[in-house]
Design an enzyme around this catalytic site. Sequence first.
Site, PDB file in Angstrom:
ATOM      1  N   HIS A   1      -8.227  -0.352   7.130  1.00 25.81           N
ATOM      2  CA  HIS A   1      -8.431  -1.786   7.786  1.00 25.81           C
ATOM      3  C   HIS A   1      -8.856  -2.913   6.730  1.00 25.81           C
ATOM      4  O   HIS A   1      -9.846  -2.313   5.746  1.00 25.81           O
ATOM      5  CB  HIS A   1      -9.409  -1.598   8.898  1.00 25.81           C
TER       6      HIS A   1
ATOM      7  N   LEU B   1       1.589  -2.018  12.622  1.00 30.20           N
ATOM      8  CA  LEU B   1       1.035  -2.836  13.667  1.00 30.20           C
ATOM      9  C   LEU B   1       1.244  -2.711  15.289  1.00 30.20           C
ATOM     10  O   LEU B   1       0.649  -3.241  16.050  1.00 30.20           O
ATOM     11  CB  LEU B   1       1.660  -4.399  13.584  1.00 30.20           C
TER      12      LEU B   1
ATOM     13  N   ASN C   1       0.926  -1.211   0.014  1.00 26.87           N
ATOM     14  CA  ASN C   1      -0.125  -0.001  -0.002  1.00 26.87           C
ATOM     15  C   ASN C   1       0.668   1.488  -0.049  1.00 26.87           C
ATOM     16  O   ASN C   1       0.580   2.362  -0.725  1.00 26.87           O
ATOM     17  CB  ASN C   1      -0.995  -0.043   1.185  1.00 26.87           C
TER      18      ASN C   1
HETATM   19  C1  GRF Z   1      -3.048  -4.340   4.498  1.00 22.62           C
HETATM   20  O1  GRF Z   1      -4.081  -5.032   4.404  1.00 22.62           O
HETATM   21  C2  GRF Z   1      -4.003  -3.298   5.371  1.00 22.62           C
HETATM   22  O2  GRF Z   1      -5.258  -3.131   5.453  1.00 22.62           O
HETATM   23  C3  GRF Z   1      -3.312  -3.762   6.841  1.00 22.62           C
HETATM   24  O3  GRF Z   1      -2.136  -4.399   6.614  1.00 22.62           O
HETATM   25  C4  GRF Z   1      -1.927  -4.622   5.253  1.00 22.62           C
HETATM   26  C5  GRF Z   1      -0.957  -4.002   4.844  1.00 22.62           C
HETATM   27  O4  GRF Z   1      -0.147  -4.619   3.604  1.00 22.62           O
HETATM   28  N1  GRF Z   1      -3.738  -2.900   7.852  1.00 22.62           N
HETATM   29  P1  GRF Z   1       0.822  -4.123   3.022  1.00 22.62           P
HETATM   30  O5  GRF Z   1       2.148  -4.147   3.707  1.00 22.62           O
HETATM   31  O6  GRF Z   1       0.545  -2.752   2.399  1.00 22.62           O
HETATM   32  O7  GRF Z   1       1.248  -4.935   1.609  1.00 22.62           O
END
Ligand code: GRF
Length: 186
Positions: free
Chosen positions: A103, A84, A14
């Site tokens: 989320h 996290l 992301n």
């Molecule tokens: C995503 O699914 C987000 O919703 C959650 O953690 C994940 C992160 O994925 N909070 P990435 O590290 O961006 O691939």
Amino acid sequence: MKRLAILASGSGSNAEKIMDHFKNSSKASIALVASNKLDAYVLERAKKFNVPTFTFTRKEMEAGVLLEKLKEENIDWVILAGFLLKIPVELIRAFPDKMVNIHPALLPKYGGKGMYGAHVHEAVKAAGEKETGITIHLVNENYDEGKIIFQAHTALDELDTPDSIAAKVHELEHKYFPTVIEELLD
Ligand code: GRF
């Protein structure tokens, strides 16, 4: 020009979409990628975009080190993209209505304690849900209970597994998170 910081603990797919989206923007720049994991892949992704990185331990964050860094960098918005750790209340209070989280489910369902990463998709599967989705929300002192800005849904069927659910959710996240952030900045 708004200055954004992304906080992430993991892969950062992301974060990458967000960095890509804003790389030539006149509205905002990604001024910092910060992580509590020294070896988080998100840090590699940041280097690719020449975005400065910052790492810290949970203890340092709790002692105010991250907040200090965000202030020093004149950050306007904090974007949580797979971060996290529980964020100290002082940090949340320093960015009122300027901290946004994604989320991987349709809050208020599948939110709260223990509901992160694969746990969310496993719970969705176990409940036999016919759909899931994403929720983009502001962060307040009760983590997953801030104002909901945006949701998108995706259909599920009985053949879906936690992994395929995760893939569907990631697709939605990548599609919508950068543009929803951009709209928020106005
Ligand atoms: C995503 O699914 C987000 O919703 C959650 O953690 C994940 C992160 O994925 N909070 P990435 O590290 O961006 O691939």
